[in-house]
Design a protein around this motif. Structure first.
Motif, PDB file in Angstrom:
ATOM      1  N   ILE A 393       0.867  -1.180   0.000  1.00 34.84           N
ATOM      2  CA  ILE A 393       0.000   0.000   0.000  1.00 34.84           C
ATOM      3  C   ILE A 393       0.907   1.234   0.000  1.00 34.84           C
ATOM      4  CG2 ILE A 393      -1.769   1.259   1.291  1.00 34.84           C
ATOM      5  CD1 ILE A 393      -2.382  -1.524   2.665  1.00 34.84           C
ATOM      6  N   ASP A 394       0.585   2.195  -0.826  1.00 38.87           N
ATOM      7  CA  ASP A 394       1.372   3.424  -0.928  1.00 38.87           C
ATOM      8  C   ASP A 394       0.722   4.480  -0.038  1.00 38.87           C
ATOM      9  OD1 ASP A 394       3.133   5.372  -1.684  1.00 38.87           O
ATOM     10  OD2 ASP A 394       2.145   5.809  -3.590  1.00 38.87           O
ATOM     11  N   PHE A 395       1.354   4.767   1.096  1.00 42.29           N
ATOM     12  CA  PHE A 395       0.791   5.733   2.041  1.00 42.29           C
ATOM     13  C   PHE A 395       1.318   7.140   1.759  1.00 42.29           C
ATOM     14  CE2 PHE A 395       0.457   1.734   4.452  1.00 42.29           C
ATOM     15  CZ  PHE A 395      -0.881   1.805   4.834  1.00 42.29           C
ATOM     16  N   PRO A 396       0.517   8.178   2.042  1.00 39.60           N
ATOM     17  CA  PRO A 396       0.979   9.551   1.788  1.00 39.60           C
ATOM     18  C   PRO A 396       2.032   9.992   2.791  1.00 39.60           C
ATOM     19  CG  PRO A 396      -1.168   9.576   2.857  1.00 39.60           C
ATOM     20  CD  PRO A 396      -0.864   8.143   2.563  1.00 39.60           C
ATOM     21  N   THR A 397       2.843  10.949   2.384  1.00 40.97           N
ATOM     22  CA  THR A 397       3.865  11.508   3.272  1.00 40.97           C
ATOM     23  C   THR A 397       3.212  12.502   4.230  1.00 40.97           C
ATOM     24  OG1 THR A 397       4.360  13.197   1.616  1.00 40.97           O
ATOM     25  CG2 THR A 397       5.720  11.201   1.598  1.00 40.97           C
ATOM     26  N   PRO A 398       3.863  12.802   5.365  1.00 36.94           N
ATOM     27  CA  PRO A 398       3.267  13.721   6.346  1.00 36.94           C
ATOM     28  C   PRO A 398       3.070  15.135   5.808  1.00 36.94           C
ATOM     29  CG  PRO A 398       5.035  12.434   7.336  1.00 36.94           C
ATOM     30  CD  PRO A 398       5.098  12.178   5.868  1.00 36.94           C
ATOM     31  N   LYS A 399       2.038  15.792   6.324  1.00 31.93           N
ATOM     32  CA  LYS A 399       1.766  17.188   5.980  1.00 31.93           C
ATOM     33  C   LYS A 399       2.202  18.144   7.088  1.00 31.93           C
ATOM     34  CE  LYS A 399      -2.342  16.037   3.222  1.00 31.93           C
ATOM     35  NZ  LYS A 399      -2.456  14.610   3.544  1.00 31.93           N
ATOM     36  N   THR A 428       1.410   6.326   8.209  1.00 29.30           N
ATOM     37  CA  THR A 428       1.364   7.733   7.809  1.00 29.30           C
ATOM     38  C   THR A 428       2.015   8.634   8.854  1.00 29.30           C
ATOM     39  OG1 THR A 428      -0.816   8.170   8.785  1.00 29.30           O
ATOM     40  CG2 THR A 428      -0.761   7.352   6.510  1.00 29.30           C
ATOM     41  N   ILE A 429       2.382   8.057   9.994  1.00 31.25           N
ATOM     42  CA  ILE A 429       3.204   8.765  10.983  1.00 31.25           C
ATOM     43  C   ILE A 429       4.652   8.384  10.726  1.00 31.25           C
ATOM     44  CG2 ILE A 429       3.836   8.895  13.431  1.00 31.25           C
ATOM     45  CD1 ILE A 429       0.905   8.521  14.117  1.00 31.25           C
ATOM     46  N   GLU A 430       5.502   9.380  10.552  1.00 27.80           N
ATOM     47  CA  GLU A 430       6.916   9.126  10.303  1.00 27.80           C
ATOM     48  C   GLU A 430       7.761   9.749  11.415  1.00 27.80           C
ATOM     49  OE1 GLU A 430       8.072  10.308   6.382  1.00 27.80           O
ATOM     50  OE2 GLU A 430       6.652   8.935   5.405  1.00 27.80           O
ATOM     51  N   VAL A 431       8.814   9.052  11.760  1.00 29.78           N
ATOM     52  CA  VAL A 431       9.713   9.512  12.816  1.00 29.78           C
ATOM     53  C   VAL A 431      11.143   9.446  12.298  1.00 29.78           C
ATOM     54  CG1 VAL A 431      10.466   9.187  15.204  1.00 29.78           C
ATOM     55  CG2 VAL A 431       8.140   8.539  14.533  1.00 29.78           C
ATOM     56  N   GLU A 432      11.897  10.506  12.497  1.00 24.22           N
ATOM     57  CA  GLU A 432      13.305  10.512  12.081  1.00 24.22           C
ATOM     58  C   GLU A 432      14.112  11.400  13.016  1.00 24.22           C
ATOM     59  OE1 GLU A 432      14.746  12.730   8.825  1.00 24.22           O
ATOM     60  OE2 GLU A 432      12.973  14.014   8.675  1.00 24.22           O
ATOM     61  N   TYR A 433      15.360  11.027  13.178  1.00 27.17           N
ATOM     62  CA  TYR A 433      16.283  11.936  13.865  1.00 27.17           C
ATOM     63  C   TYR A 433      17.024  12.705  12.788  1.00 27.17           C
ATOM     64  CZ  TYR A 433      20.113  13.937  16.471  1.00 27.17           C
ATOM     65  OH  TYR A 433      20.999  14.837  17.007  1.00 27.17           O
ATOM     66  N   ASN A 434      16.890  14.033  12.810  1.00 27.09           N
ATOM     67  CA  ASN A 434      17.528  14.871  11.796  1.00 27.09           C
ATOM     68  C   ASN A 434      18.884  15.318  12.307  1.00 27.09           C
ATOM     69  OD1 ASN A 434      18.204  17.457  10.327  1.00 27.09           O
ATOM     70  ND2 ASN A 434      16.367  16.837   9.206  1.00 27.09           N
ATOM     71  N   GLN A 435      19.912  14.777  11.687  1.00 29.38           N
ATOM     72  CA  GLN A 435      21.277  15.069  12.123  1.00 29.38           C
ATOM     73  C   GLN A 435      21.598  16.552  11.966  1.00 29.38           C
ATOM     74  OE1 GLN A 435      23.407  12.685  13.434  1.00 29.38           O
ATOM     75  NE2 GLN A 435      24.751  14.394  13.955  1.00 29.38           N
ATOM     76  N   GLU A 436      21.111  17.158  10.888  1.00 24.58           N
ATOM     77  CA  GLU A 436      21.377  18.572  10.634  1.00 24.58           C
ATOM     78  C   GLU A 436      20.746  19.460  11.690  1.00 24.58           C
ATOM     79  OE1 GLU A 436      20.268  22.030   7.326  1.00 24.58           O
ATOM     80  OE2 GLU A 436      19.859  19.926   6.891  1.00 24.58           O
ATOM     81  N   LEU A 437      19.483  19.171  12.038  1.00 27.83           N
ATOM     82  CA  LEU A 437      18.749  20.026  12.966  1.00 27.83           C
ATOM     83  C   LEU A 437      18.897  19.589  14.419  1.00 27.83           C
ATOM     84  CD1 LEU A 437      15.452  20.297  10.873  1.00 27.83           C
ATOM     85  CD2 LEU A 437      17.425  21.849  10.846  1.00 27.83           C
ATOM     86  N   LYS A 438      19.465  18.401  14.628  1.00 33.46           N
ATOM     87  CA  LYS A 438      19.632  17.835  15.985  1.00 33.46           C
ATOM     88  C   LYS A 438      18.280  17.731  16.694  1.00 33.46           C
ATOM     89  CE  LYS A 438      24.196  17.926  15.651  1.00 33.46           C
ATOM     90  NZ  LYS A 438      24.338  18.413  14.267  1.00 33.46           N
ATOM     91  N   GLN A 439      17.272  17.260  15.957  1.00 32.88           N
ATOM     92  CA  GLN A 439      15.930  17.108  16.510  1.00 32.88           C
ATOM     93  C   GLN A 439      15.330  15.771  16.068  1.00 32.88           C
ATOM     94  OE1 GLN A 439      14.159  20.754  14.795  1.00 32.88           O
ATOM     95  NE2 GLN A 439      13.769  21.452  16.907  1.00 32.88           N
ATOM     96  N   VAL A 440      14.470  15.209  16.944  1.00 32.12           N
ATOM     97  CA  VAL A 440      13.633  14.075  16.546  1.00 32.12           C
ATOM     98  C   VAL A 440      12.372  14.670  15.932  1.00 32.12           C
ATOM     99  CG1 VAL A 440      12.317  12.064  17.308  1.00 32.12           C
ATOM    100  CG2 VAL A 440      14.535  12.573  18.348  1.00 32.12           C
ATOM    101  N   ILE A 441      12.119  14.351  14.669  1.00 24.39           N
ATOM    102  CA  ILE A 441      11.004  14.951  13.939  1.00 24.39           C
ATOM    103  C   ILE A 441       9.866  13.946  13.837  1.00 24.39           C
ATOM    104  CG2 ILE A 441      10.295  16.132  11.834  1.00 24.39           C
ATOM    105  CD1 ILE A 441      12.601  17.499  13.333  1.00 24.39           C
TER     106      ILE A 441
END
Length: 711
Positions: A393-399, A428-441
């Protein structure tokens, strides 16, 4: 519980905008079939479908809920879905596995913006569709207006099977054009009385019946020949033609309902039994390798997991469709995605929170099981003789994106595990650690989706969290050339440090002319991981800096580019030319020239009219035409630039570009402005210069933070 074969299983998904009555219709269908003996209501939090605590608090569906009913020797699996865009993932997965979509149209509102969003997914998966006009018992109900809008949007496939004799609070009669009878319901709804069509409606009913006959005939050559020979078709022949038309997406039958008063649902269920296709009649599923998987009860077992639900006290529930063969208790199945074996230790048919144990399920059926160890949404479980994974299933990216932290810093690791579990349940919920921003998004489909996620974290997982704004991934560059010389000298007993570097910085662009001021001995072009380029020229002559120190100088430049001088953001598109310097026979070393290169680059950069760049998003905003002016004003307030406007039925599609820094505030404003009817899609377009006044403010804020951290 009876086990049904593949020919007597019908899978339907109830879809429609918020407040169109899906949950009430699901409740009524179960009541009509005698599965429940009392109908619950959304207002009393007593429906079978909306059973989660968060749904009771919010008064609307948040999750897709699997149900079933048994109607005249058929089993109808029903999935009741949320109506809000924020929970679109629940809708998409349900549409994917069902064989017929029942799309509810609110007779008060007609074809709403939310209807159009849902239709995009129904159309993508080419699902046979029934249009159910609901709430015909309300004051502002208009069947004719709803049909006018439906035909304008869905086209000539809209096929009227029924029409109401009267609408509004007195609604109690439906003219059925297939059976050519009138259904008259008792006060309060229930089982209708079958009556002849009144003389006053004969002419209209006959004309619409003839249209229905022609619609059924035109989808099959054999039926068309019979129609020409006899001048009509009998009821069975019409059913056959309607089914063919539904499967070709050329017939969308229209039914009339008051789900709240139990009027019309039984007739629609009979049509689902007799006409709506079963899984065995639908096109074969396709594996990632391109192999067809028809719904064959004699084939090796194959299950497709379309939904995962994690319940804290129960564990992980996996909802699946039996694509081929059959599944039985105790079976060992292979998950090729994770290369693990899974045992079906428990097998259920779900009715909301109730799990009805069953020993086996046949091809085409929908069920669930508990505690699969390594199987999640979009995974395929294969029996012996089956291979390959079904196309996912192709789920949409977060808004909407926010930074998330645990209030107790010691819970950071635990929060990561919980967020991963929530993502498994809702892709449809995505979680990432952004190395550039030093934040969990944390990425969600909207503010309501975010609010429900927070509710779950705090109430189900007992995890207190804070949300912050996501930092903007700015980029820095320069607008003119500049030179700088920096000497690094340090003496503290024993060997010291010494390095002097002179360099020139310039804005880089494709096709720029070669450097003229200094002879270029060699050039290195680096594609930066964050976008853009660094072109590094070695212009040293006469050995004033030994060649072995050039990599250290470039390393210093790169380190400063990774934390730009202006705001600490990544630097891009710069040409650096090292043209002079000095060494010390004893004290010069790699660290000395790395520091000298870094500081020389920083000084030259700040003299070269530094320019802050911000990410720009391209937007598509679909809104009712009446709101177009307000939406355009809101876009312009948020530094948006209107690119184009197009009419789509009764709505306007506005294309615009707006800075990412304004996007979250814009989404909130548009949702409030349109009462949730605006549909917004966005994707990255480019980096563009930040206005001078805003650049100054951002740079000053960064300098203050740097000074505070230094002290």
């Amino acid at each position: 519980m009876k086990t049904y074969d593949e020919k007597h299983i019908k899978n339907v998904v109830l879809i429609g905008p918020a407040k169109s009555g899906k949950t009430t219709l699901a409740e009524t269908m179960l009541f009509e079939a005698g599965i429940i003996n009392r109908r619950g209501t959304v207002e009393d939090n007593s429906t079978i479908s909306d059973y989660h605590e968060v749904e009771h608090e919010r008064g609307s569906s948040v999750y897709a809920t699997s149900l079933h009913t048994e109607w005249r020797d058929y089993k109808i699996n029903i999935i009741d879905t949320p109506g809000l865009d924020d929970f679109i993932g629940e809708v998409i997965s349900s549409i994917r596995v069902c064989d017929t979509a029942v799309l509810l149209l609110n007779a008060q509102n007609g074809v709403e913006v939310g209807t159009e969003l849902l239709w995009n997914y129904v159309d993508r998966y080419n699902k046979p569709t029934i249009l159910a006009v609901n709430q015909l018992d309300t004051d502002k109900a208009s069947f004719s207006q709803t049909m006018e809008e439906a035909k304008a949007f869905f086209g000539p496939a809209v096929t009227i099977m029924q029409y109401p004799l009267n609408t509004g609070t007195g609604f109690d009669s439906i003219i059925d054009l297939l059976k050519m009878v009138m259904y008259k319901f008792p006060q309060g709804g229930g089982k209708p009385e079958k009556l002849p069509i009144p003389e006053s409606e004969k002419e209209r009913a006959d004309a619409l019946h003839n249209e229905l006959v022609e619609k059924a005939a035109e989808n099959d050559e054999g039926l068309m020949e019979q129609y020409f020979e006899k001048g009509t078709l009998d009821e069975d022949e019409m059913r056959q033609g309607l089914k063919i038309g539904m499967m070709k997406h050329q017939v969308f039958p229209v039914f009339c309902l008051s789900a709240k008063k139990d009027m019309g649902s039984g007739r629609m269920m009979g049509f689902i039994d007799n006409v709506a296709p079963s899984a065995i009649e639908m096109p074969a599923e396709i594996t990632e390798e391109g192999q067809e998987v028809p719904c064959d009860p004699a084939a090796p077992t194959r299950l497709f997991v379309f939904r995962t639900l994690v319940e804290p006290r129960l564990g992980r529930l996996s909802f699946f469709k039996v694509l081929a063969g059959e599944v039985a208790l105790g079976m060992e199945l292979q998950n090729e995605k994770t290369n693990t074996s899974e045992r079906i230790g428990q097998l259920f048919i779900a009715d909301g929170k109730n799990r009805n144990p069953i020993e086996r399920l046949k091809a085409g059926d929908i069920g669930c099981t508990l505690k699969l160890k390594n199987t999640y949404t979009n995974h395929t479980l294969n029996g012996k003789g089956a291979t390959g994974n079904i196309q996912p299933i192709d789920f949409p990216t977060p808004k909407l994106r926010v930074a998330i932290t645990a209030k107790n810093k010691q819970d950071d690791e635990k929060l990561g595990e919980i967020l991963n579990e929530i993502h498994i349940e809702d892709p449809t919920i995505e979680v990432e650690y952004n190395q550039e921003l030093k934040q969990v998004i944390l990425g969600t489909q909207g503010e309501l989706h975010l609010a429900v996620t927070k509710w779950r974290l705090e109430n189900l997982y007992k995890m207190q969290v804070d949300f912050q704004k996501v930092k903007i991934p700015y980029r820095e560059t320069i607008q003119r050339s500049a030179t700088s010389t920096y000497r690094h000298k340090k003496q503290s007993g024993g060997a010291g440090q010494f390095g002097e570097v002179s360099l020139k910085v310039e804005p880089y662009y494709e096709g720029m002319p070669p450097l003229k001021e200094y002879p270029v001995r060699d050039t290195e072009t680096i594609e930066l991981p964050w976008g853009g380029k660094l072109v590094f020229n070695n212009c040293i002559v006469g050995g004033v800096i030994d060649a072995r120190f050039l990599p250290s100088i470039m390393k210093g430049v790169m380190e400063k580019m990774a934390q730009g001088p202006l705001t600490g953001s990544y630097v891009r598109d710069v040409r650096v030319s090292v043209f002079d310097g000095k060494m010390h026979p004893v004290d010069s070393n790699d660290i000395s020239f790395k520091i000298a290169g870094m500081m020389a680059f920083k000084e030259a950069f700040m003299q070269a009219e530094p320019q802050l760049l911000e990410p720009i998003q391209e937007l598509e905003v679909l809104v009712p035409a009446s709101l177009m002016g307000d939406v355009m004003t809101e876009l312009q307030i948020r530094r948006g630039m209107i690119l184009s406007m197009e009419t789509e039925h009764d709505n306007q599609l506005i294309r615009a570009r707006t800075p990412l820094a304004e996007l979250d505030k814009l989404m909130t404003s548009l949702r409030n402005l349109s009462q949730g009817r605006a549909i917004v899609r966005s994707h990255f377009a480019e980096y563009a210069p930040v206005p001078a006044d805003l650049q100054k403010r951002i740079s000053e804020e960064y300098s203050k933070v740097e000074m505070a951290e230094a002290h």
